[in-house]
Design an enzyme around this catalytic site. Structure first.
Site, PDB file in Angstrom:
ATOM      1  N   HIS A  74       0.961   4.434  13.362  1.00  0.00           N
ATOM      2  CA  HIS A  74      -0.403   3.979  11.978  1.00  0.00           C
ATOM      3  C   HIS A  74      -1.919   4.150  12.766  1.00  0.00           C
ATOM      4  CE1 HIS A  74      -2.571   2.655   8.549  1.00  0.00           C
ATOM      5  NE2 HIS A  74      -1.068   2.364   8.622  1.00  0.00           N
TER       6      HIS A  74
ATOM      7  N   ASP B  98       1.240   4.097   1.224  1.00  0.00           N
ATOM      8  CA  ASP B  98       1.876   5.119   2.501  1.00  0.00           C
ATOM      9  C   ASP B  98       2.858   3.987   2.778  1.00  0.00           C
ATOM     10  OD1 ASP B  98      -0.509   2.967   2.864  1.00  0.00           O
ATOM     11  OD2 ASP B  98      -0.307   3.551   4.847  1.00  0.00           O
TER      12      ASP B  98
ATOM     13  N   HIS C 184       0.909  -1.214   0.070  1.00  0.00           N
ATOM     14  CA  HIS C 184       0.438   0.328  -0.557  1.00  0.00           C
ATOM     15  C   HIS C 184       0.912   1.308   0.484  1.00  0.00           C
ATOM     16  CE1 HIS C 184      -3.921  -2.413   1.283  1.00  0.00           C
ATOM     17  NE2 HIS C 184      -3.758  -2.232   0.506  1.00  0.00           N
TER      18      HIS C 184
END
Lengths: 301, 301
Positions: B268, B64, B62
């Protein structure tokens, strides 16, 4: 027109400087030009609404000009975008973005429209009733285009006093602005030039980065209001400029002078120099309307 | 061990927070874990020398967690790197990086070694005489691994007073540290435990992001000194956590408690919450050794 410099430094990253990215505000558009890594954060810092960006122009596929694009495309999805996003970039961009999305089992919930560029001749890649955008083929190590953004001639300006004097009804105003003459009830013809003023001259902005010294572009950018021309190096590093197909500040000024532009903005600076003033000083030996791009700076013209 | 948090927020970008990236200092290594957009700038800000990074571990593809990688790889070239760079990441990373380099007609002037991960079982992906690194298969929307970094048992510590007392020559010191007994000139055997102290217990660090609540990992991370476990949401958004395969702070704490870890670091974070303290408060209802990751924070353990 308003030009927001989001980043104007060459590739080597530093804590406080950013790779190439700009936003051009022109007739209700917010055109994003190049998208180096970190552009989405620079958009935030410069308070530019993501939702106003519908067209992104990428000059070439070196990382410092487009590695911020995948993240921006992903973020648009997270923010719930549903409007089309148009990307104008060298061929290959679609494969790259598609692969990156696929690897993350990801997608966009908005139409992502790629306009892949391959022509080595200037071409109009965007046009509406207010602006045109043309490619400016440049001379860099990979296929690279600058972009010429031009306003179209606006409608004529209504002379309020004149239309009042002739008691002309509002319903005719739009056709007058479009250039029509008016016939009064008594048959008398009032020529348009009596009822209107000339509109402001349409403006133009040329973005030329990255490129070596390349006089071929001069006819296309002749007398443009503002020219952003890269100046990665000073003349003292002309050998590096030549080798890497970048320009020196002096070369940028030569182009500006020959094209007789309104203002030359320098940028894409190598980070080896102690002061940006050196770029300006060198350019001004050739041409005297020179400004320095700096991250966060806004130019209005 | 020293853990530098370069970025610890979920994907939506903000001006002052960064997506996932960490550097773990462990026995002369500087392991880079995940590499969200802007990581190279965060490395600069955190004063971590680029030249010390030889191994990069990417949890999943992903954006990020890896959109900063292409730029970092390019920058290594600009900085004249010639040492090998090893990248451990899910299958697909090589195709992506290779394509991005190819599009820019670019290359690396150092060996770029990809270790593509495909196994759904834990596996040792790096080992030398001082440390091992294992994958921790996680439960996210795409193929995702956490990483377990473990020191190996160090050599025994020399008891300076004891070796002086028995007048043992320096040339035996290394074999004593390796655990050997010593026979003196008079034939007397001095057992190793008289000449040495136990070494410090080897330490471990488990990085677990991104993942939904996934108790399967508990045996593997049992009693690890430090666990970084994602907590994208609070329990109030448990439905979103479940839908997107992320964890809540409470779920992270449950894992930490069942694995009896030394310290739980949360991270996160979704940017929707007004304060990070809410994450800590929620986790501490379950488990009391909780710390909050914050960009720029350094943990020593």
């Amino acid at each position: 027109m308003k030009l927001h410099i989001l980043g104007c430094y060459a590739a080597t990253p530093r804590t406080l400087t950013n790779p190439t990215s700009q936003v051009l505000e022109i007739r209700d558009h917010m055109f994003l030009i190049d998208c180096g890594e970190g552009t989405q954060v620079q958009l935030r810092i410069n308070r530019i609404k993501f939702s106003r960006i519908n067209h992104i122009f990428i000059s070439h596929l070196h990382g410092d000009h487009f590695f911020g694009l995948p993240g921006l495309i992903s973020t648009f999805r997270l923010l719930g975008r549903d409007k089309e996003l148009h990307i104008y970039a060298p061929k290959g961009i679609k494969e790259a973005i598609t692969l990156l999305l696929k690897l993350g089992d990801s997608w966009t919930n908005y139409p992502l429209v790629f306009h892949e560029l391959t022509s080595k001749e200037p071409q109009v890649i965007y046009e509406d009733d207010k602006v045109t955008v043309e490619t400016i083929p440049l001379n860099h190590r990979v296929f690279t285009n600058g972009f010429l953004f031009k306003e179209k001639l606006r409608e004529r300006k209504l002379n309020i006093n004149a239309v009042a004097q002739y008691k002309i009804d509002k319903c005719y105003f739009q056709s007058i602005k479009n250039g029509k003459d008016i016939i009064l009830d008594d048959g008398k013809i009032i020529p348009n030039k009596v009822l209107t003023f000339d509109p402001a001259a349409p403006k133009g902005y040329a973005f030329c980065s990255d490129t070596g010294y390349f006089p071929d572009i001069i006819p296309q950018i002749q007398k443009v209001d503002t020219l952003y021309h890269e100046s990665t190096f000073l003349e003292s590093e002309a050998h590096l400029a030549s080798k890497t197909k970048h320009a020196t500040a002096k070369e940028a000024a030569k182009i500006a002078k020959k094209a007789d532009v309104g203002l030359l903005i320098l940028g894409h600076y190598s980070t080896r120099y102690r002061s940006l003033d050196l770029f300006k000083e060198e350019a001004m030996e050739i041409f005297n309307r020179v400004a320095l791009a700096e991250d966060g700076k806004v130019f209005e013209f």
